[in-house]
Design an enzyme around this catalytic site. Sequence first.
Site, PDB file in Angstrom:
ATOM      1  N   LYS A 136      -1.115  -1.026  -4.438  1.00  0.00           N
ATOM      2  CA  LYS A 136      -2.285  -0.208  -4.102  1.00  0.00           C
ATOM      3  C   LYS A 136      -1.807   1.221  -3.891  1.00  0.00           C
ATOM      4  O   LYS A 136      -0.842   1.453  -3.166  1.00  0.00           O
ATOM      5  CB  LYS A 136      -2.917  -0.796  -2.840  1.00  0.00           C
ATOM      6  CG  LYS A 136      -3.710   0.135  -1.949  1.00  0.00           C
ATOM      7  CD  LYS A 136      -4.445  -0.691  -0.886  1.00  0.00           C
ATOM      8  CE  LYS A 136      -4.579   0.036   0.435  1.00  0.00           C
ATOM      9  NZ  LYS A 136      -5.180  -0.815   1.494  1.00  0.00           N
ATOM     10  N   ASP A 184      -7.009   3.125  -3.070  1.00  0.00           N
ATOM     11  CA  ASP A 184      -7.731   3.226  -1.795  1.00  0.00           C
ATOM     12  C   ASP A 184      -7.995   4.700  -1.493  1.00  0.00           C
ATOM     13  O   ASP A 184      -7.064   5.483  -1.305  1.00  0.00           O
ATOM     14  CB  ASP A 184      -6.891   2.592  -0.677  1.00  0.00           C
ATOM     15  CG  ASP A 184      -7.648   2.484   0.639  1.00  0.00           C
ATOM     16  OD1 ASP A 184      -8.805   2.964   0.713  1.00  0.00           O
ATOM     17  OD2 ASP A 184      -7.078   1.934   1.606  1.00  0.00           O
ATOM     18  N   LYS A 194      -2.754   5.097  -2.693  1.00  0.00           N
ATOM     19  CA  LYS A 194      -3.706   5.941  -1.961  1.00  0.00           C
ATOM     20  C   LYS A 194      -4.108   7.093  -2.869  1.00  0.00           C
ATOM     21  O   LYS A 194      -3.244   7.704  -3.530  1.00  0.00           O
ATOM     22  CB  LYS A 194      -3.060   6.469  -0.682  1.00  0.00           C
ATOM     23  CG  LYS A 194      -2.759   5.384   0.341  1.00  0.00           C
ATOM     24  CD  LYS A 194      -4.034   4.842   0.960  1.00  0.00           C
ATOM     25  CE  LYS A 194      -3.731   3.866   2.090  1.00  0.00           C
ATOM     26  NZ  LYS A 194      -4.965   3.320   2.681  1.00  0.00           N
ATOM     27  N   ASP A 248     -13.525  -1.460   3.276  1.00  0.00           N
ATOM     28  CA  ASP A 248     -12.597  -1.582   4.401  1.00  0.00           C
ATOM     29  C   ASP A 248     -13.288  -0.961   5.630  1.00  0.00           C
ATOM     30  O   ASP A 248     -13.933  -1.668   6.418  1.00  0.00           O
ATOM     31  CB  ASP A 248     -11.278  -0.870   4.024  1.00  0.00           C
ATOM     32  CG  ASP A 248     -10.273  -0.746   5.151  1.00  0.00           C
ATOM     33  OD1 ASP A 248     -10.590  -1.074   6.295  1.00  0.00           O
ATOM     34  OD2 ASP A 248      -9.132  -0.291   4.898  1.00  0.00           O
ATOM     35  N   LYS A 278      -9.632  -6.806   8.339  1.00  0.00           N
ATOM     36  CA  LYS A 278      -8.580  -6.431   9.294  1.00  0.00           C
ATOM     37  C   LYS A 278      -9.013  -6.979  10.638  1.00  0.00           C
ATOM     38  O   LYS A 278     -10.051  -6.551  11.165  1.00  0.00           O
ATOM     39  CB  LYS A 278      -8.423  -4.904   9.365  1.00  0.00           C
ATOM     40  CG  LYS A 278      -7.738  -4.295   8.155  1.00  0.00           C
ATOM     41  CD  LYS A 278      -7.636  -2.789   8.260  1.00  0.00           C
ATOM     42  CE  LYS A 278      -7.017  -2.219   6.980  1.00  0.00           C
ATOM     43  NZ  LYS A 278      -7.220  -0.755   6.883  1.00  0.00           N
ATOM     44  N   SER A 331       0.872  -1.166   0.000  1.00  0.00           N
ATOM     45  CA  SER A 331       0.000   0.000   0.000  1.00  0.00           C
ATOM     46  C   SER A 331       0.914   1.222   0.000  1.00  0.00           C
ATOM     47  O   SER A 331       1.660   1.438   0.957  1.00  0.00           O
ATOM     48  CB  SER A 331      -0.869  -0.031   1.261  1.00  0.00           C
ATOM     49  OG  SER A 331      -1.566   1.173   1.411  1.00  0.00           O
ATOM     50  N   GLU A 390     -10.952   0.661  -3.415  1.00  0.00           N
ATOM     51  CA  GLU A 390     -11.212   0.449  -1.990  1.00  0.00           C
ATOM     52  C   GLU A 390     -11.831   1.689  -1.347  1.00  0.00           C
ATOM     53  O   GLU A 390     -11.326   2.805  -1.503  1.00  0.00           O
ATOM     54  CB  GLU A 390      -9.866   0.097  -1.312  1.00  0.00           C
ATOM     55  CG  GLU A 390      -9.976  -0.327   0.142  1.00  0.00           C
ATOM     56  CD  GLU A 390      -8.630  -0.773   0.714  1.00  0.00           C
ATOM     57  OE1 GLU A 390      -7.707  -1.101  -0.078  1.00  0.00           O
ATOM     58  OE2 GLU A 390      -8.484  -0.774   1.944  1.00  0.00           O
ATOM     59  N   GLY A 442      -3.869  -4.033   6.340  1.00  0.00           N
ATOM     60  CA  GLY A 442      -2.878  -3.758   7.378  1.00  0.00           C
ATOM     61  C   GLY A 442      -3.062  -2.354   7.902  1.00  0.00           C
ATOM     62  O   GLY A 442      -3.782  -1.541   7.301  1.00  0.00           O
TER      63      GLY A 442
HETATM   64  O1  OSB Z   1      -6.961   1.952   4.532  1.00  0.00           O
HETATM   65  O2  OSB Z   1      -5.861   0.156   4.426  1.00  0.00           O
HETATM   66  C1  OSB Z   1      -5.995   1.300   4.869  1.00  0.00           C
HETATM   67  C2  OSB Z   1      -2.884   2.247   6.880  1.00  0.00           C
HETATM   68  C3  OSB Z   1      -3.443   2.942   7.918  1.00  0.00           C
HETATM   69  C4  OSB Z   1      -4.812   3.119   7.941  1.00  0.00           C
HETATM   70  C5  OSB Z   1      -5.608   2.610   6.921  1.00  0.00           C
HETATM   71  C6  OSB Z   1      -5.053   1.899   5.878  1.00  0.00           C
HETATM   72  C7  OSB Z   1      -3.648   1.749   5.840  1.00  0.00           C
HETATM   73  C8  OSB Z   1      -2.949   1.097   4.753  1.00  0.00           C
HETATM   74  C9  OSB Z   1      -1.568   0.559   5.030  1.00  0.00           C
HETATM   75  O3  OSB Z   1      -3.367   1.030   3.621  1.00  0.00           O
HETATM   76  C10 OSB Z   1      -1.471  -0.910   4.886  1.00  0.00           C
HETATM   77  C11 OSB Z   1      -0.156  -1.398   5.469  1.00  0.00           C
HETATM   78  O4  OSB Z   1       0.856  -1.294   4.770  1.00  0.00           O
HETATM   79  O5  OSB Z   1      -0.124  -1.854   6.630  1.00  0.00           O
HETATM   80 MG    MG Z   2      -8.136   0.783   3.235  1.00  0.00          MG
END
Ligand code: OSB
Ligand code: MG
Length: 392
Positions: free
Chosen positions: A182, A209, A184, A259, A283, A156, A234, A311
């Site tokens: 992925k 995401d 952001k 999510d 999660k 991510s 996402e 994560g």
């Molecule tokens: O939306 O998945 C998410 C991290 C912090 C809060 C929300 C998210 C995330 C990540 C990081 O996308 C995923 C990771 O590398 O642990």
């Molecule tokens: Mg997410």
Amino acid sequence: MTTWRSSQTTRETFSSSTLNPMKLESAELRVLELPLKFRFETSFGAQTKKEFVLLTLHGDGLEGYSECVTDALPLYREETNRTAWIMLEELFLPLVLGREFANPEALNKVLEPYKGNTMAKATLEMAFWDLWARSLGLPLWKLLGGVKSEIPVGVSLGIQPTVKQTLETVQKHFEQGYKRIKLKIKPGWDYQVLEGVRAEFPDLTLTADANASYTLADLPTLQRIDGVKLDYLEQPLAFDDLVDHARLQKMMHTPICLDESIMSAQDARKALELGAARLINIKVGRLGGHLEARRTHDVAQAFSAPLWCGGMLESGIGRAHNIHLSSLAGFSKPGDTSSSSRYFEQDIVNESLEAVNGMMPVPQGAGIGMSLNREFLERVTVKKVVLGRFNS
Ligand code: OSB
Ligand code: MG
């Protein structure tokens, strides 16, 4: 002697087991601060350090570990490090310390009447699973009914200052063999960057995401994104919404993955029934623990919906819990649990959690298979309290 014929056999054998009741003798709560190797920017903010609550449960001469997925501020969902700390210190831990539990189901019964606070509840339940699995001498994945010894993982990637920098970081992780990338996104930082990456990497498994940053008023933008051939999009809309996601999904080809909106197995059932999502990001720390995560996994499987494990930039403790859970059969898409060394110069665990060519090995030691680096742990601890040692 139990044989491991199928995940179902494993589940039944151990769910009803009273073989090894575990008395919870005491607990230790800490707040830790770990510097991140990178600035992680999402639609809701940027972070340069990981501040989190670590729980240790003591029983039977053993220790069980977990970390809470909350952050300092309620930007992802409502809970924060402070609210989780209060719920654990003042309510959940006093309810369970000094008591004996036959299995995680029995522990969860005590937490069940209390609404919400799933991240705090998950922290307690996950530490109990680790402790209980250690007392049985079994790795957590076996108790959960896992079937894989390694899991596919992706990365991510946070919002970068420029498209050029995004292309560079995508290239780097692509070369490392990660199975999915992925990105952001947020309003104003979306189509252009996704299209730029797609043009350079036509065959890449790419997802985006939005962390709840759009509304249906952004439909024109979301329909442009629909042309980028994302594997899924996402959480485009509000954190607590299902209805508008269902409306959006009807107007897009790209599958929507939820999510933030999925806080229980029932939420997953409702989302899939409504057509608000075609995939689920599980999660364990958001869903209230491994039992609810597994029920959510089972719901997704019943709908033939793909799922994957998300994560929250976890340390080796939370990361290991995620990896064990990801060994269940339904986790068909690469998760977010990439190598610990991507995030931290130094982790709090002694064991390494490193993906090779996009495959993360599932730890094989008892429990989550992790031990704490005590000396480093002390250095990164900013707050600590011990509970229950004198009143049990
Ligand atoms: O939306 O998945 C998410 C991290 C912090 C809060 C929300 C998210 C995330 C990540 C990081 O996308 C995923 C990771 O590398 O642990
Ligand atoms: Mg997410």
